[in-house]
Design a protein around this motif. Structure first.
Motif, PDB file in Angstrom:
ATOM      1  N   SER A  11      -5.533  -2.827 -22.218  1.00  0.00           N
ATOM      2  CA  SER A  11      -4.620  -3.415 -23.196  1.00  0.00           C
ATOM      3  C   SER A  11      -4.337  -2.447 -24.343  1.00  0.00           C
ATOM      4  O   SER A  11      -3.218  -2.412 -24.863  1.00  0.00           O
ATOM      5  CB  SER A  11      -5.166  -4.729 -23.719  1.00  0.00           C
ATOM      6  OG  SER A  11      -6.356  -4.518 -24.435  1.00  0.00           O
ATOM      7  N   ALA A  14      -1.872   0.127 -22.944  1.00  0.00           N
ATOM      8  CA  ALA A  14      -0.558  -0.486 -22.795  1.00  0.00           C
ATOM      9  C   ALA A  14       0.108  -0.670 -24.154  1.00  0.00           C
ATOM     10  O   ALA A  14       1.307  -0.387 -24.312  1.00  0.00           O
ATOM     11  CB  ALA A  14      -0.684  -1.825 -22.076  1.00  0.00           C
ATOM     12  N   SER A  15      -0.649  -1.110 -25.146  1.00  0.00           N
ATOM     13  CA  SER A  15      -0.065  -1.291 -26.480  1.00  0.00           C
ATOM     14  C   SER A  15       0.305   0.057 -27.099  1.00  0.00           C
ATOM     15  O   SER A  15       1.301   0.155 -27.819  1.00  0.00           O
ATOM     16  CB  SER A  15      -0.994  -2.078 -27.391  1.00  0.00           C
ATOM     17  OG  SER A  15      -2.212  -1.396 -27.563  1.00  0.00           O
ATOM     18  N   TYR A  17       1.350   2.716 -25.416  1.00  0.00           N
ATOM     19  CA  TYR A  17       2.598   3.106 -24.758  1.00  0.00           C
ATOM     20  C   TYR A  17       3.780   2.294 -25.294  1.00  0.00           C
ATOM     21  O   TYR A  17       4.868   2.834 -25.515  1.00  0.00           O
ATOM     22  CB  TYR A  17       2.505   2.945 -23.243  1.00  0.00           C
ATOM     23  CG  TYR A  17       1.901   4.132 -22.546  1.00  0.00           C
ATOM     24  CD1 TYR A  17       2.587   5.331 -22.471  1.00  0.00           C
ATOM     25  CD2 TYR A  17       0.642   4.054 -21.954  1.00  0.00           C
ATOM     26  CE1 TYR A  17       2.043   6.432 -21.827  1.00  0.00           C
ATOM     27  CE2 TYR A  17       0.089   5.145 -21.309  1.00  0.00           C
ATOM     28  CZ  TYR A  17       0.788   6.340 -21.250  1.00  0.00           C
ATOM     29  OH  TYR A  17       0.251   7.406 -20.616  1.00  0.00           O
ATOM     30  N   LEU A  18       3.588   1.012 -25.519  1.00  0.00           N
ATOM     31  CA  LEU A  18       4.664   0.180 -26.063  1.00  0.00           C
ATOM     32  C   LEU A  18       5.026   0.620 -27.487  1.00  0.00           C
ATOM     33  O   LEU A  18       6.210   0.664 -27.853  1.00  0.00           O
ATOM     34  CB  LEU A  18       4.266  -1.293 -26.043  1.00  0.00           C
ATOM     35  CG  LEU A  18       4.245  -1.945 -24.659  1.00  0.00           C
ATOM     36  CD1 LEU A  18       3.704  -3.367 -24.760  1.00  0.00           C
ATOM     37  CD2 LEU A  18       5.637  -1.945 -24.061  1.00  0.00           C
ATOM     38  N   LEU A  21       7.026   3.810 -27.194  1.00  0.00           N
ATOM     39  CA  LEU A  21       8.372   3.500 -26.737  1.00  0.00           C
ATOM     40  C   LEU A  21       9.205   2.916 -27.874  1.00  0.00           C
ATOM     41  O   LEU A  21      10.365   3.275 -28.059  1.00  0.00           O
ATOM     42  CB  LEU A  21       8.328   2.523 -25.553  1.00  0.00           C
ATOM     43  CG  LEU A  21       9.672   2.075 -24.999  1.00  0.00           C
ATOM     44  CD1 LEU A  21      10.438   3.262 -24.433  1.00  0.00           C
ATOM     45  CD2 LEU A  21       9.474   1.008 -23.944  1.00  0.00           C
ATOM     46  N   LEU A  22       8.607   2.051 -28.662  1.00  0.00           N
ATOM     47  CA  LEU A  22       9.301   1.469 -29.810  1.00  0.00           C
ATOM     48  C   LEU A  22       9.683   2.547 -30.817  1.00  0.00           C
ATOM     49  O   LEU A  22      10.803   2.552 -31.339  1.00  0.00           O
ATOM     50  CB  LEU A  22       8.421   0.408 -30.474  1.00  0.00           C
ATOM     51  CG  LEU A  22       9.001  -0.257 -31.706  1.00  0.00           C
ATOM     52  CD1 LEU A  22      10.208  -1.103 -31.326  1.00  0.00           C
ATOM     53  CD2 LEU A  22       7.954  -1.103 -32.379  1.00  0.00           C
TER      54      LEU A  22
END
Length: 83
Positions: A11, A14-15, A17-18, A21-22
């Motif tokens: 998690s 994943a956070s 990477y998010l 991306l943001l």
């Protein structure tokens, strides 16, 4: 295969990477806004130049006032030295 990786680590990755991306999307949005502003200002400058050319006397003749108020150091053309 994923039995040795804790679910918390997945998690976090994943956070991360998010978040990345943001940040890339925000950066692209800022660049897009800047490009639109520069494009608009460039268009306005082109319009001003074209309007000045239309208002200029025919034949490119200078008026006496153009040269009367200019000193030798005020030349708009930069002289290049040949070194």
């Amino acid at each position: 295969m994923f039995d040795s990786v804790p679910s918390d680590a997945v998690s976090y990755v994943a956070s991360a990477y998010l978040f990345f991306l943001l940040m890339v999307l925000v950066y692209i949005a800022i660049l897009g806004a800047k490009f639109q502003r520069i494009s608009r200002e460039l268009g306005e400058l082109i319009d001003e130049i074209e309007a000045d050319r239309e208002d200029a006397p025919a034949g490119g003749a200078k008026t006496g006032a153009d040269d009367a108020n200019r000193t030798s150091g005020d030349s708009p053309v930069r002289e290049e030295s040949s070194v």
